[in-house]
Design a protein around this motif. Structure first.
Motif, mmCIF file in Angstrom:
data_model
loop_
_atom_site.group_PDB
_atom_site.id
_atom_site.type_symbol
_atom_site.label_atom_id
_atom_site.label_comp_id
_atom_site.label_asym_id
_atom_site.label_seq_id
_atom_site.Cartn_x
_atom_site.Cartn_y
_atom_site.Cartn_z
ATOM 1 N N GLY A 18 9.521 -11.586 4.364
ATOM 2 C CA GLY A 18 8.767 -10.427 4.792
ATOM 3 C C GLY A 18 7.603 -10.095 3.897
ATOM 4 O O GLY A 18 7.503 -10.557 2.770
ATOM 5 N N PHE A 20 6.618 -6.705 2.661
ATOM 6 C CA PHE A 20 7.177 -5.367 2.632
ATOM 7 C C PHE A 20 6.205 -4.367 2.013
ATOM 8 O O PHE A 20 5.582 -4.638 0.991
ATOM 9 C CB PHE A 20 8.489 -5.354 1.838
ATOM 10 C CG PHE A 20 9.553 -6.209 2.440
ATOM 11 C CD1 PHE A 20 10.356 -5.723 3.459
ATOM 12 C CD2 PHE A 20 9.739 -7.513 2.009
ATOM 13 C CE1 PHE A 20 11.341 -6.519 4.031
ATOM 14 C CE2 PHE A 20 10.724 -8.315 2.578
ATOM 15 C CZ PHE A 20 11.513 -7.812 3.587
ATOM 16 N N VAL A 22 6.637 -0.668 0.544
ATOM 17 C CA VAL A 22 7.748 0.190 0.138
ATOM 18 C C VAL A 22 7.188 1.435 -0.548
ATOM 19 O O VAL A 22 6.329 1.336 -1.425
ATOM 20 C CB VAL A 22 8.693 -0.558 -0.833
ATOM 21 C CG1 VAL A 22 9.865 0.307 -1.238
ATOM 22 C CG2 VAL A 22 9.184 -1.857 -0.214
ATOM 23 N N ASN A 36 8.680 -3.787 7.017
ATOM 24 C CA ASN A 36 8.381 -5.205 6.908
ATOM 25 C C ASN A 36 7.253 -5.494 7.888
ATOM 26 O O ASN A 36 7.462 -5.563 9.083
ATOM 27 C CB ASN A 36 9.614 -6.051 7.232
ATOM 28 C CG ASN A 36 9.356 -7.527 7.100
ATOM 29 O OD1 ASN A 36 8.227 -7.971 6.948
ATOM 30 N ND2 ASN A 36 10.417 -8.304 7.156
#
Length: 175
Positions: A18, A20, A22, A36
């Protein structure tokens, strides 16, 4: 429902696969959210009115998934061939796949497996762009699998408005 000071981090990972994004609470360090971006954009195709749906076995994302899944093959003209409103699959090695009872179930080594993968994935791409309001591809595109002799590539031809997927002699089957 609260505003929090946060730090946003972007992380590319191979396992789990992925890209990502965050959000981390800047005070406590706790993860407060994330997405993702590599995997979440998939839009499952839906059959248009008057179109037919069959089933096929495919890899969810790639052969690296190692386990096939059964999925809907949407917008077909009939349950027995991979010809639909937006995709027409042609097999350069032999006659096209014929479904038994609307089921295109083939092992990876079978020449027709590539047809099913290409049909499903091009339907997904079409559905994704349609979900964004783009209708400029609401027409059939020819997609040829097993193109060429050990052809290590895939391409789109604007002149013929078609795609082709080679088998390769160094790469995996590009379908």
């Amino acid at each position: 429902g609260q505003l929090k000071l946060a730090i946003v981090a972007n992380v590319a990972a191979a396992a789990p696969l992925g890209d990502f994004e965050v959000a981390v609470d800047a005070v406590t360090g706790a993860i407060i959210g994330g997405e993702n971006h590599l995997m979440h954009e998939a839009v499952e195709p839906v059959s248009d009115p008057g179109r037919v749906t069959a089933e096929g076995k495919v890899y969810p994302h790639s052969p690296l998934d190692h386990q096939m899944m059964t999925t809907a093959l949407t917008n077909l003209n009939a349950k027995d061939k991979l010809v639909g409103a937006y995709v027409k699959v042609v097999n350069a090695d032999e006659d096209g796949a014929i479904a038994a009872n609307g089921q295109f179930f083939y092992d990876e080594g079978n020449t027709h497996f590539a047809e099913v993968m290409v049909y499903r994935n091009l339907e997904m791409v079409h559905s994704y762009y349609k979900s964004l309001g783009f209708n400029g591809r609401d027409k059939q595109m020819k997609a040829t699998v097993h193109y060429g002799d050990n052809y290590d590539n895939a391409f789109y031809s604007p002149m013929s408005d078609s795609m082709a997927f080679g088998d390769g002699n160094r790469l995996n089957n590009l379908a």
